[in-house]
Design a protein around this motif. Sequence first.
Motif, PDB file in Angstrom:
ATOM      1  N   ALA A   3       0.884  -1.198   0.067  1.00  0.00           N
ATOM      2  CA  ALA A   3      -0.099  -0.199  -0.159  1.00  0.00           C
ATOM      3  C   ALA A   3       0.865   1.256  -0.109  1.00  0.00           C
ATOM      4  N   VAL A   4       0.235   2.227  -0.673  1.00  0.00           N
ATOM      5  CA  VAL A   4       1.106   3.708  -0.730  1.00  0.00           C
ATOM      6  C   VAL A   4       0.089   4.640  -0.092  1.00  0.00           C
ATOM      7  N   LEU A   5       0.687   5.712   0.219  1.00  0.00           N
ATOM      8  CA  LEU A   5       0.072   6.874   0.881  1.00  0.00           C
ATOM      9  C   LEU A   5       0.157   7.898  -0.164  1.00  0.00           C
ATOM     10  N   ALA A   6      -1.034   8.809  -0.196  1.00  0.00           N
ATOM     11  CA  ALA A   6      -0.735  10.070  -1.169  1.00  0.00           C
ATOM     12  C   ALA A   6      -1.118  11.171  -0.412  1.00  0.00           C
ATOM     13  N   MET A   7      -0.220  12.239  -0.938  1.00  0.00           N
ATOM     14  CA  MET A   7      -0.350  13.667  -0.192  1.00  0.00           C
ATOM     15  C   MET A   7      -0.206  14.859  -1.454  1.00  0.00           C
ATOM     16  N   VAL A   8      -0.403  15.913  -1.086  1.00  0.00           N
ATOM     17  CA  VAL A   8      -0.429  17.106  -2.325  1.00  0.00           C
ATOM     18  C   VAL A   8       1.258  17.276  -2.383  1.00  0.00           C
ATOM     19  N   ALA A   9       1.731  17.276  -3.708  1.00  0.00           N
ATOM     20  CA  ALA A   9       3.036  17.987  -3.867  1.00  0.00           C
ATOM     21  C   ALA A   9       3.033  19.238  -4.559  1.00  0.00           C
ATOM     22  N   ARG A  10       4.044  19.924  -4.010  1.00  0.00           N
ATOM     23  CA  ARG A  10       3.989  21.291  -4.219  1.00  0.00           C
ATOM     24  C   ARG A  10       5.497  21.649  -5.264  1.00  0.00           C
ATOM     25  N   TYR A 138       5.247  13.096   9.634  1.00  0.00           N
ATOM     26  CA  TYR A 138       5.501  13.303   8.155  1.00  0.00           C
ATOM     27  C   TYR A 138       4.798  11.760   7.614  1.00  0.00           C
ATOM     28  N   ALA A 139       4.328  11.863   6.561  1.00  0.00           N
ATOM     29  CA  ALA A 139       3.737  10.312   6.185  1.00  0.00           C
ATOM     30  C   ALA A 139       4.871   9.510   6.061  1.00  0.00           C
ATOM     31  N   ASP A 140       6.074   9.778   5.626  1.00  0.00           N
ATOM     32  CA  ASP A 140       7.273   8.730   5.517  1.00  0.00           C
ATOM     33  C   ASP A 140       7.758   8.325   6.708  1.00  0.00           C
ATOM     34  N   LEU A 141       7.182   8.943   7.862  1.00  0.00           N
ATOM     35  CA  LEU A 141       7.636   8.608   9.306  1.00  0.00           C
ATOM     36  C   LEU A 141       6.490   7.813  10.088  1.00  0.00           C
ATOM     37  N   PRO A 142       6.370   6.697   9.762  1.00  0.00           N
ATOM     38  CA  PRO A 142       5.205   5.786  10.443  1.00  0.00           C
ATOM     39  C   PRO A 142       4.959   6.013  11.928  1.00  0.00           C
ATOM     40  N   ALA A 143       6.171   5.893  12.668  1.00  0.00           N
ATOM     41  CA  ALA A 143       6.049   5.986  13.910  1.00  0.00           C
ATOM     42  C   ALA A 143       5.485   7.451  14.663  1.00  0.00           C
ATOM     43  N   GLY A 144       5.806   8.398  13.963  1.00  0.00           N
ATOM     44  CA  GLY A 144       5.566   9.848  14.445  1.00  0.00           C
ATOM     45  C   GLY A 144       6.947  10.277  15.220  1.00  0.00           C
ATOM     46  N   LYS A 191      10.680   7.562   2.082  1.00  0.00           N
ATOM     47  CA  LYS A 191      11.008   8.440   0.858  1.00  0.00           C
ATOM     48  C   LYS A 191       9.664   8.829   0.108  1.00  0.00           C
ATOM     49  N   SER A 192       9.517  10.080  -0.101  1.00  0.00           N
ATOM     50  CA  SER A 192       8.273  10.645  -0.831  1.00  0.00           C
ATOM     51  C   SER A 192       8.602  10.754  -2.139  1.00  0.00           C
ATOM     52  N   LEU A 193       7.767  10.121  -2.886  1.00  0.00           N
ATOM     53  CA  LEU A 193       7.685  10.060  -4.385  1.00  0.00           C
ATOM     54  C   LEU A 193       6.703  11.155  -5.037  1.00  0.00           C
ATOM     55  N   HIS A 194       7.080  12.225  -5.547  1.00  0.00           N
ATOM     56  CA  HIS A 194       6.220  13.154  -5.623  1.00  0.00           C
ATOM     57  C   HIS A 194       5.680  13.090  -7.116  1.00  0.00           C
ATOM     58  N   ASP A 195       4.524  13.062  -7.484  1.00  0.00           N
ATOM     59  CA  ASP A 195       3.621  12.810  -8.947  1.00  0.00           C
ATOM     60  C   ASP A 195       3.020  14.055  -9.102  1.00  0.00           C
ATOM     61  N   ASP A 196       3.729  14.828  -9.908  1.00  0.00           N
ATOM     62  CA  ASP A 196       3.153  16.452 -10.109  1.00  0.00           C
ATOM     63  C   ASP A 196       1.759  16.297 -11.061  1.00  0.00           C
ATOM     64  N   ALA A 197       1.866  15.528 -11.984  1.00  0.00           N
ATOM     65  CA  ALA A 197       0.829  15.196 -12.962  1.00  0.00           C
ATOM     66  C   ALA A 197      -0.427  14.947 -12.071  1.00  0.00           C
ATOM     67  N   ARG A 198      -0.292  14.140 -11.040  1.00  0.00           N
ATOM     68  CA  ARG A 198      -1.724  13.863 -10.451  1.00  0.00           C
ATOM     69  C   ARG A 198      -1.596  14.579  -9.054  1.00  0.00           C
ATOM     70  N   SER A 199      -0.715  15.463  -9.003  1.00  0.00           N
ATOM     71  CA  SER A 199      -0.931  16.308  -7.581  1.00  0.00           C
ATOM     72  C   SER A 199      -0.720  15.458  -6.307  1.00  0.00           C
ATOM     73  N   GLN A 200       0.014  14.499  -6.263  1.00  0.00           N
ATOM     74  CA  GLN A 200      -0.112  13.450  -4.819  1.00  0.00           C
ATOM     75  C   GLN A 200       1.531  13.194  -4.957  1.00  0.00           C
ATOM     76  N   THR A 201       1.813  12.635  -3.663  1.00  0.00           N
ATOM     77  CA  THR A 201       2.991  12.241  -3.472  1.00  0.00           C
ATOM     78  C   THR A 201       2.732  10.744  -2.804  1.00  0.00           C
ATOM     79  N   LEU A 202       3.435   9.779  -3.517  1.00  0.00           N
ATOM     80  CA  LEU A 202       3.402   8.470  -2.968  1.00  0.00           C
ATOM     81  C   LEU A 202       4.428   8.098  -1.923  1.00  0.00           C
ATOM     82  N   VAL A 203       4.453   7.122  -1.027  1.00  0.00           N
ATOM     83  CA  VAL A 203       5.432   6.875   0.295  1.00  0.00           C
ATOM     84  C   VAL A 203       5.861   5.584   0.000  1.00  0.00           C
ATOM     85  N   ASP A 204       7.253   5.428  -0.323  1.00  0.00           N
ATOM     86  CA  ASP A 204       7.780   4.223  -0.189  1.00  0.00           C
ATOM     87  C   ASP A 204       8.707   3.986   1.172  1.00  0.00           C
TER      88      ASP A 204
END
Length: 565
Positions: A3-10, A138-144, A191-204
């Motif tokens: 599973a991956v998480l998505a966020m807005v990328a700037r 942050y989304a790529d830091l699961p434990a907080g 690692k956050s993988l930014h997808d500008d085309a879809r305005s989202q960020t995938l988390v690995d």
Amino acid sequence: MAAVLAMVARGCGGVWRRLRQRCAVRPGSGPFPRGERAVACNARGGMMSAGKSGLTPWIPVVGLEIHAQISSNSKLFSGSQVQFAAPPNSLVSFFDASLPGTLPVLNRRCVEAAVMTGLALNCHINKKSLFDRKHYFYADLPAGYQITQQRVPIAVNGSLSYSLCIDNKMSQMVTKTVRIKQIQLEQDSGKSLHDDARSQTLVDLNRAGVGLMELVMEPDMCCGEEAAAAVRELQLILQTLGSSQAVMAEGQLRVDANVSVHHPGEPYGVRTEVKNINSIRFLAKAVDYEIQRQIEELGNGGTISNETRAFDSKLGCTVPMRDKEGKQDYRFMPEPNLPPLILYDAKSLPANMNHQQVINIDWIRERLPDLPSVKREKLVEQYGILPEHSFTLLVWQQDQNCNSRHSNEDGLPEFFENVVKQTQMKPKKVIGWILNDLLSYLKQHSLTVKESPVSSFLLADLLNLLEKKEISSTAAKQVLAELWKGKGKTPLETVKEQKLELLQDQKELEQICQAVIDGQENEVMAIKAGNQKVLNKLIGLVQKKTQGRSNPVLVKQLLEKKLSE
């Protein structure tokens, strides 16, 4: 875990223009034509005048925070494998994903690597160090939170010596030293993988929990050139130790630069932090740009904000990321699931202790390899080569290590030494063939030394033929070109096949020299009139007629003899 998480990328934008020469930002240079002040910094460490304006110069101050990924098969607190470019979220344990009930187990290899690095950087190794939790979301830091060493790190109070050129001349080098405040062990984030085309960020999360050493350098540098030289030397040390492969292109070495400027006699100015610089070249550009930006801002009556910035490598500028005026509260607290990390030395090691269950600082110290500075000194002392040549040998090896998964394989220094052992040619001549000719082929074909079709044995065999005056240097270069094709022939076989042996018949060579003299009346008159430089043209014509098979020294002697008759 697929599973991956998505966020807005700037995105970000800006402009850049590279500063020039030795950190000196002079009026009217750089990206800000209205700047009226100069950066007080040069390779010699002195202040530079502000020019005709007579205004007080600025003194830039640069400190670095460097995150080096530890070379280990598994992560810092879990058994998950460490592998670059693995499928997303394929190397994530329950602990890495912060599932309830999972506990950290410290990786011995990571501790040994940190101790080794600390010793190499002249640090004091703390026999007792502590782990802390640094809280942020942050989304790529699961434990907080991140497990780090804020209060008592594993190593403190070290130093790193590095060299840099004056006026970009390798023959003029100066050595400087930067203090190392501390080295601490900590977890990497995902690692956050930014997808500008879809305005989202995938988390690995493959990188989450990978062991890092954070090295904090004191603000002892004054420009991008010094920062780049210090990081390059550190990178070479880490690769020599094997504590980190330090491949910046793979994120194994990431640099944060803290930059400020102030006038002489005044307190340090407000600093900005340029985050996650992943190239030594970009580091120099980012630091120099930020210095000039701050000088221009202050020169125009503005102020500098305590903020985090990023370097846009495409546009060549630093751009704002977030404001640090309201300092974030990380709520540091002791890590309750990890006891203090206890290390021993020969004196404090209990007699009844199982040596395999503890880490002995002195045992690691005794097994440290020769560091790059020592290797360079040995090359100069043992073979009489120039210091700048020893730098080139090791820097080339470093560049190859950065492009190789096997950073400890034999490199150019070993190749050079093997050639010297097998040839009668003096080392000073051998180094010229390696740095000028062999490296040219390696660069042209993007090969490492290990991948070279010309082995140290073949090159030594070729240089022996040249040293015995069986072939000319021109012919030797032709043979090297043939050897590079990898046809499996020896230099001697190539020489005979191509008929490149030096002419041994002196009478035949005399006749060729006479023919050249007879056909170049104007040149002969010029030589007899005192212009000896023209003689080189006649030598070249003889070489051309003999297809490089004549000895230039002998040809010169024969021509001079005939011209004096």
